[in-house]
Design a protein around this motif. Structure first.
Motif, short mmCIF file in Angstrom:
data_model
loop_
_atom_site.label_atom_id
_atom_site.label_comp_id
_atom_site.label_asym_id
_atom_site.label_seq_id
_atom_site.Cartn_x
_atom_site.Cartn_y
_atom_site.Cartn_z
N LEU A 199 -8.57 22.58 64.33
CA LEU A 199 -9.81 23.55 64.66
C LEU A 199 -9.21 25.02 64.68
N THR A 200 -8.18 25.16 65.25
CA THR A 200 -7.56 26.60 65.08
C THR A 200 -7.32 26.82 63.69
N SER A 253 -9.46 27.19 61.18
CA SER A 253 -10.39 26.73 60.42
C SER A 253 -11.19 28.17 59.44
N TYR A 255 -18.13 28.92 61.65
CA TYR A 255 -18.87 27.98 63.04
C TYR A 255 -17.91 27.34 63.70
N VAL A 256 -16.64 27.02 63.25
CA VAL A 256 -15.72 26.39 63.89
C VAL A 256 -14.61 27.55 64.55
N ALA A 257 -14.32 28.28 63.84
CA ALA A 257 -13.35 29.22 64.15
C ALA A 257 -13.83 30.21 65.31
N HIS A 302 -18.02 28.55 67.60
CA HIS A 302 -18.10 27.20 68.04
C HIS A 302 -18.72 26.98 69.41
N ASP A 303 -18.97 28.03 70.33
CA ASP A 303 -19.55 27.91 71.60
C ASP A 303 -20.80 28.72 72.06
N ARG A 356 -26.46 28.07 67.45
CA ARG A 356 -26.10 28.24 66.01
C ARG A 356 -27.16 29.54 65.54
N ASP A 378 -14.02 27.55 58.44
CA ASP A 378 -15.30 27.57 58.66
C ASP A 378 -15.70 28.70 59.85
N ASP A 421 -4.73 20.57 68.08
CA ASP A 421 -6.08 20.54 68.30
C ASP A 421 -6.92 19.97 66.94
#
Length: 117
Positions: free
Chosen positions: A79-80, A82, A86-88, A91-92, A95, A84, A76
């Motif tokens: 992304l996995t 991470s 907000y990413v790990a 992400h969905d 904010r 961060d 990916d």
């Protein structure tokens, strides 16, 4: 782990008709509490589900977590795994929800708790 379960049981007090939720590391604590204070339902949310007698420290290697993250990150684009949040983790979701959650973050259990089965 018994100290953490003791704190939860003390907080619950004499309440009845309980449901329990253990999120992530909480999957080590929730079953210990449920044995001592029976619950009508127990939910584990993204739980680190241990084998009987397994410590949180051993869970990581016993499940093959590091290798699984490495393989998925290769698929990916990193992304996995991470660093961060907000990413790990967030992400969905909008904010403002992770911003609120992160503002209430607390210290993780101690290294002594992580070493206990």
């Amino acid at each position: 782990m018994p100290d953490i379960a003791d704190a939860v049981v003390e907080t619950v007090g004499d309440r009845r008709s309980l449901g329990g939720v253990g999120q992530s590391f909480g999957a080590f604590t929730a079953p210990l509490v449920a044995v001592r204070r029976p619950v009508e339902a127990l939910a584990l949310v993204a739980g680190m589900v241990p084998e009987s007698g397994e410590s949180p420290d051993r869970w990581w290697s016993n499940t093959g977590y590091t290798e699984a993250v490495r393989r998925q990150a290769a698929r990916d684009g990193g992304l996995t795994g991470s660093d961060d949040p907000y990413v790990a983790c967030y992400h969905d979701v909008p904010r403002e929800l992770p911003e609120e959650a992160l503002s209430k973050e607390r210290a993780h259990p101690s290294s002594a708790a992580s070493a206990q089965p």
